[in-house]
Scaffold this motif. Structure first.
Motif, short mmCIF file in Angstrom:
data_model
loop_
_atom_site.label_atom_id
_atom_site.label_comp_id
_atom_site.label_asym_id
_atom_site.label_seq_id
_atom_site.Cartn_x
_atom_site.Cartn_y
_atom_site.Cartn_z
N VAL A 132 -0.39 10.04 3.81
CA VAL A 132 -1.35 8.55 3.47
C VAL A 132 0.37 7.75 3.73
CG1 VAL A 132 -1.39 7.77 1.68
CG2 VAL A 132 -2.61 9.64 2.12
N LEU A 133 1.52 8.28 3.49
CA LEU A 133 2.90 7.22 3.70
C LEU A 133 2.87 7.47 4.69
CD1 LEU A 133 4.79 8.89 1.27
CD2 LEU A 133 3.34 7.58 0.16
N VAL A 134 2.67 8.37 5.74
CA VAL A 134 3.34 8.26 7.25
C VAL A 134 2.80 7.34 7.96
CG1 VAL A 134 3.88 9.86 9.00
CG2 VAL A 134 4.71 10.56 6.94
N ALA A 135 1.31 7.54 7.89
CA ALA A 135 0.12 6.81 8.44
C ALA A 135 0.56 5.43 8.02
CB ALA A 135 -1.30 7.12 8.12
N GLY A 136 0.95 5.04 6.86
CA GLY A 136 0.63 3.80 6.58
C GLY A 136 2.02 3.04 7.21
N ALA A 137 2.79 3.48 7.31
CA ALA A 137 4.86 3.37 7.17
C ALA A 137 4.27 3.17 8.86
CB ALA A 137 5.67 4.90 7.65
N ALA A 138 4.00 3.40 9.42
CA ALA A 138 3.90 4.00 11.31
C ALA A 138 2.46 2.17 11.21
CB ALA A 138 2.78 4.49 11.62
N ALA A 139 1.47 2.76 10.26
CA ALA A 139 0.66 1.33 10.85
C ALA A 139 1.36 -0.07 10.72
CB ALA A 139 -0.28 1.15 9.72
N TRP A 140 2.48 0.19 9.55
CA TRP A 140 3.38 -1.41 8.92
C TRP A 140 4.58 -1.55 10.41
CZ3 TRP A 140 9.16 -0.80 8.99
CH2 TRP A 140 9.51 -1.79 8.14
N PHE A 186 0.53 -0.77 -0.30
CA PHE A 186 -0.37 -0.16 -0.29
C PHE A 186 1.16 1.57 -0.15
CE2 PHE A 186 -1.93 3.13 2.83
CZ PHE A 186 -2.44 3.54 1.69
N VAL A 187 1.59 1.61 1.04
CA VAL A 187 2.82 2.37 1.14
C VAL A 187 3.78 2.13 -0.42
CG1 VAL A 187 4.95 3.29 2.41
CG2 VAL A 187 2.92 2.55 3.52
N TYR A 188 3.85 1.32 -1.18
CA TYR A 188 4.84 1.60 -2.10
C TYR A 188 4.12 2.08 -3.14
CZ TYR A 188 7.85 0.08 -6.12
OH TYR A 188 8.01 0.15 -7.06
N ASP A 189 2.82 1.39 -3.66
CA ASP A 189 2.03 2.44 -4.42
C ASP A 189 1.92 3.18 -4.23
OD1 ASP A 189 2.10 -0.57 -5.60
OD2 ASP A 189 0.41 -1.10 -5.54
N ALA A 190 1.12 4.22 -3.57
CA ALA A 190 1.10 5.79 -2.03
C ALA A 190 1.27 6.26 -3.03
CB ALA A 190 0.55 5.51 -0.95
N ALA A 191 3.27 5.85 -2.88
CA ALA A 191 4.05 6.95 -3.02
C ALA A 191 4.51 6.64 -4.37
CB ALA A 191 5.87 6.10 -2.68
N ARG A 192 4.43 5.73 -4.94
CA ARG A 192 4.53 5.59 -6.74
C ARG A 192 3.33 6.43 -7.62
NH1 ARG A 192 4.88 -0.11 -9.68
NH2 ARG A 192 5.38 1.30 -11.32
N ARG A 193 1.86 6.83 -6.71
CA ARG A 193 1.60 7.12 -7.69
C ARG A 193 1.20 9.00 -6.73
NH1 ARG A 193 -0.91 2.44 -6.98
NH2 ARG A 193 -1.75 1.61 -8.76
N GLY A 194 2.14 9.38 -6.05
CA GLY A 194 2.21 10.60 -5.73
C GLY A 194 1.49 11.47 -4.11
N ARG A 195 1.39 10.23 -3.74
CA ARG A 195 0.43 10.60 -2.67
C ARG A 195 0.18 11.40 -1.74
NH1 ARG A 195 -3.00 8.57 -6.14
NH2 ARG A 195 -4.67 6.90 -6.03
#
Length: 226
Positions: A71-79, A58-67
């Motif tokens: 969003v990246l921080v929240a995903g990384a924290a959950a990861w 999810f984080v990888y795809d969000a980063a590629r799509r320029g989210r």
């Protein structure tokens, strides 16, 4: 011909899915043979081990799509919260102390399959997070962060194996969990320090090998599995 990223990802997920299925199948076969649910908890542990990979994708795809960055921080924290569940499976070898009925060679093969599945799921997710971080911060900072993550993970493995805490307790029992963590940090005992240091060293070296193999694949023509 270069393999499309979606096909590379499918191949990796399918391979890990088959490895998981093998582990679960061996657990079921043991249950049928012995009539004992000795390793039934491994099925749940394997399920939890998939969560870090799904969050990393999810984080990888969000980063590629320029989210947005949040969003990246929240995903990384959950990861980070769920990541210890993957390498935690290597501690299940202690279940061999309760070996009964089934041939010991079978139990060794079963636990090895589960441990390898968890470790590979964890390292695949860490690699994806590594790739995302490498696009944002300098390489040295990324490697320091990887080391920090693996140290925290090793402490998390200690909390899970010996203090019997899990990722869900961050939400369901935050007060007692924080109290336990504070006690262990303020007054570390030899077992806490030993488990954390040994697993940090093992995970760091093992991930270094994993990362080198992935990068070697890219150097000889194959693309990393992302």
């Amino acid at each position: 011909m270069e393999v499309a990223p979606s096909r590379r990802r499918l191949a990796v997920v399918l391979s890990l899915g088959l490895l998981t299925a093998l582990a679960v199948g061996m657990i079921v076969a043991r249950r049928v043979y012995t009539g004992e649910p000795t390793y039934a908890n491994l099925v749940w542990n394997l399920t939890l081990a998939w969560i870090p990979l799904l969050l990393a994708l999810f984080v990888y795809d969000a980063a590629r799509r320029g989210r947005p960055r949040w969003v990246l921080v929240a995903g990384a924290a959950a990861w980070l919260l769920f990541f210890p569940n993957a390498p935690y499976l290597i501690t299940d070898f202690q279940l061999l102390r309760d070996w009964t009925v089934a041939p010991v060679w079978y139990d060794v093969a079963l636990l090895s399959t589960a441990a390898w599945t968890g470790l590979t799921l964890g390292f695949a997710s860490l690699y994806l997070m590594h790739v995302v971080a490498r696009r944002i911060v300098p390489p040295l900072v990324v490697w320091l962060a990887v080391g920090g993550v693996l140290a925290l993970t090793s402490f998390g493995i200690y909390l899970g194996r010996f203090e019997r805490w899990n990722s869900w307790d961050v939400v369901s029992r935050p007060g007692p969990l924080l109290s336990s963590i504070s006690e262990r940090v303020a007054h570390p005992d030899p077992r806490t320090a030993g488990v954390t240091l040994v697993f940090t060293a093992f995970l760091a070296l093992a991930y270094g090998v994993f990362y080198s193999v992935i990068r070697l694949g890219g150097a000889v023509g194959d693309q990393p599995p992302v």
